[in-house]
Design a protein around this motif. Structure first.
Motif, PDB file in Angstrom:
ATOM      1  N   LEU A 154       0.825  -1.213   0.000  1.00 56.50           N
ATOM      2  CA  LEU A 154       0.000   0.000   0.000  1.00 56.50           C
ATOM      3  C   LEU A 154       0.861   1.266   0.000  1.00 56.50           C
ATOM      4  N   ALA A 155       2.032   1.204   0.637  1.00 57.98           N
ATOM      5  CA  ALA A 155       2.963   2.338   0.605  1.00 57.98           C
ATOM      6  C   ALA A 155       3.480   2.562  -0.816  1.00 57.98           C
ATOM      7  N   ILE A 156       3.699   1.490  -1.547  1.00 57.61           N
ATOM      8  CA  ILE A 156       4.099   1.618  -2.953  1.00 57.61           C
ATOM      9  C   ILE A 156       2.998   2.351  -3.711  1.00 57.61           C
ATOM     10  N   TYR A 157       1.765   1.948  -3.475  1.00 51.12           N
ATOM     11  CA  TYR A 157       0.618   2.586  -4.140  1.00 51.12           C
ATOM     12  C   TYR A 157       0.522   4.072  -3.795  1.00 51.12           C
ATOM     13  N   LYS A 158       0.784   4.407  -2.544  1.00 57.05           N
ATOM     14  CA  LYS A 158       0.719   5.810  -2.118  1.00 57.05           C
ATOM     15  C   LYS A 158       1.930   6.613  -2.569  1.00 57.05           C
ATOM     16  N   GLY A 159       2.985   5.929  -3.027  1.00 56.82           N
ATOM     17  CA  GLY A 159       4.181   6.621  -3.484  1.00 56.82           C
ATOM     18  C   GLY A 159       5.105   7.048  -2.361  1.00 56.82           C
ATOM     19  N   ASP A 160       5.041   6.375  -1.234  1.00 58.56           N
ATOM     20  CA  ASP A 160       5.811   6.733  -0.043  1.00 58.56           C
ATOM     21  C   ASP A 160       7.028   5.803   0.099  1.00 58.56           C
ATOM     22  N   ALA A 161       8.146   6.195  -0.505  1.00 51.44           N
ATOM     23  CA  ALA A 161       9.354   5.362  -0.504  1.00 51.44           C
ATOM     24  C   ALA A 161       9.898   5.150   0.906  1.00 51.44           C
ATOM     25  N   LYS A 162       9.741   6.154   1.777  1.00 51.79           N
ATOM     26  CA  LYS A 162      10.220   6.028   3.156  1.00 51.79           C
ATOM     27  C   LYS A 162       9.488   4.897   3.872  1.00 51.79           C
ATOM     28  N   ARG A 163       8.183   4.868   3.741  1.00 50.86           N
ATOM     29  CA  ARG A 163       7.394   3.808   4.378  1.00 50.86           C
ATOM     30  C   ARG A 163       7.641   2.458   3.718  1.00 50.86           C
ATOM     31  N   VAL A 164       7.870   2.435   2.409  1.00 53.41           N
ATOM     32  CA  VAL A 164       8.205   1.192   1.709  1.00 53.41           C
ATOM     33  C   VAL A 164       9.439   0.582   2.359  1.00 53.41           C
ATOM     34  N   THR A 165      10.457   1.417   2.551  1.00 52.22           N
ATOM     35  CA  THR A 165      11.690   0.955   3.194  1.00 52.22           C
ATOM     36  C   THR A 165      11.414   0.474   4.614  1.00 52.22           C
ATOM     37  N   GLU A 166      10.638   1.232   5.357  1.00 56.63           N
ATOM     38  CA  GLU A 166      10.327   0.877   6.746  1.00 56.63           C
ATOM     39  C   GLU A 166       9.614  -0.475   6.825  1.00 56.63           C
ATOM     40  N   TYR A 167       8.558  -0.647   6.036  1.00 61.36           N
ATOM     41  CA  TYR A 167       7.748  -1.857   6.145  1.00 61.36           C
ATOM     42  C   TYR A 167       8.471  -3.095   5.617  1.00 61.36           C
ATOM     43  N   PHE A 168       9.177  -2.965   4.507  1.00 58.13           N
ATOM     44  CA  PHE A 168       9.873  -4.142   3.985  1.00 58.13           C
ATOM     45  C   PHE A 168      11.116  -4.477   4.812  1.00 58.13           C
ATOM     46  N   SER A 169      11.695  -3.489   5.493  1.00 59.67           N
ATOM     47  CA  SER A 169      12.781  -3.779   6.438  1.00 59.67           C
ATOM     48  C   SER A 169      12.247  -4.604   7.600  1.00 59.67           C
ATOM     49  N   LYS A 170      11.049  -4.249   8.058  1.00 61.34           N
ATOM     50  CA  LYS A 170      10.408  -5.013   9.127  1.00 61.34           C
ATOM     51  C   LYS A 170      10.093  -6.436   8.662  1.00 61.34           C
ATOM     52  N   CYS A 171       9.718  -6.583   7.405  1.00 60.06           N
ATOM     53  CA  CYS A 171       9.476  -7.920   6.853  1.00 60.06           C
ATOM     54  C   CYS A 171      10.736  -8.768   6.952  1.00 60.06           C
ATOM     55  N   GLU A 172      11.863  -8.183   6.573  1.00 60.55           N
ATOM     56  CA  GLU A 172      13.129  -8.909   6.651  1.00 60.55           C
ATOM     57  C   GLU A 172      13.499  -9.244   8.088  1.00 60.55           C
ATOM     58  N   GLU A 173      13.230  -8.339   9.013  1.00 59.51           N
ATOM     59  CA  GLU A 173      13.517  -8.612  10.422  1.00 59.51           C
ATOM     60  C   GLU A 173      12.687  -9.780  10.938  1.00 59.51           C
ATOM     61  N   ASN A 174      11.433  -9.842  10.530  1.00 62.26           N
ATOM     62  CA  ASN A 174      10.537 -10.892  10.995  1.00 62.26           C
ATOM     63  C   ASN A 174      10.724 -12.213  10.261  1.00 62.26           C
ATOM     64  N   SER A 175      11.351 -12.169   9.119  1.00 66.85           N
ATOM     65  CA  SER A 175      11.591 -13.373   8.336  1.00 66.85           C
ATOM     66  C   SER A 175      12.966 -13.259   7.676  1.00 66.85           C
ATOM     67  N   PRO A 176      14.036 -13.463   8.463  1.00 73.49           N
ATOM     68  CA  PRO A 176      15.392 -13.227   7.943  1.00 73.49           C
ATOM     69  C   PRO A 176      15.793 -14.120   6.767  1.00 73.49           C
TER      70      PRO A 176
END
Length: 137
Positions: free
Chosen positions: A86-108
């Motif tokens: 949804l952040a990609i859809y909104k065009g928010d690169a900062k949130r894209v980085t934040e959310y997908f970084s959290k994805c990596e943390e939760n699933s290394p």
């Protein structure tokens, strides 16, 4: 006649192979052009029609945080992926980085290549959305 039918059949098969071999590019492939890396990044992370997602980016991230606190990392990752899409859809690169970084943390064990070039991916996604969807601000 059996011999002529055989030749007709071979000819039809050749025509079928030619038609099947023509590669039709998806809209996203057309937008990304020769940038195969960005296409691969977006094909695995963006929603083609995020208007059909019945939750907001904020609500998805809140659900992700709650699941993270409850030590349910699989569900947390899933909600962060939704929030990231949804952040990609909104065009928010900062949130894209934040959310997908959290994805990596939760699933290394799973890596998210979008973290390498989030701005470029968001620009291409926005180009897709402007062409095929009406982007909400």
């Amino acid at each position: 006649m059996g011999l002529l039918d055989r030749f007709r059949k071979e000819r039809q098969e050749e025509e079928r192979v030619i038609v099947e071999s023509e590669i039709s590019l998806t809209e996203l492939e057309q937008i990304c052009g020769s940038d195969r890396e960005t296409y691969e990044i977006l094909s695995n992370t963006m929603f083609l029609d995020p208007r059909k997602i019945n939750i907001s980016m904020k609500a998805a991230s809140e659900k992700a945080r709650k699941n993270e606190k409850a030590k349910d990392f699989t569900r947390a990752k899933m909600w962060y992926e939704i929030a990231g899409g949804l952040a990609i859809y909104k065009g928010d690169a900062k949130r894209v980085t934040e959310y997908f970084s959290k994805c990596e943390e939760n699933s290394p064990e799973k890596k998210y290549p979008i973290l390498k070039k989030p701005e470029k991916a968001v620009v291409k996604a926005q180009e897709y959305y402007k062409k095929y969807l009406e982007v909400e601000s």
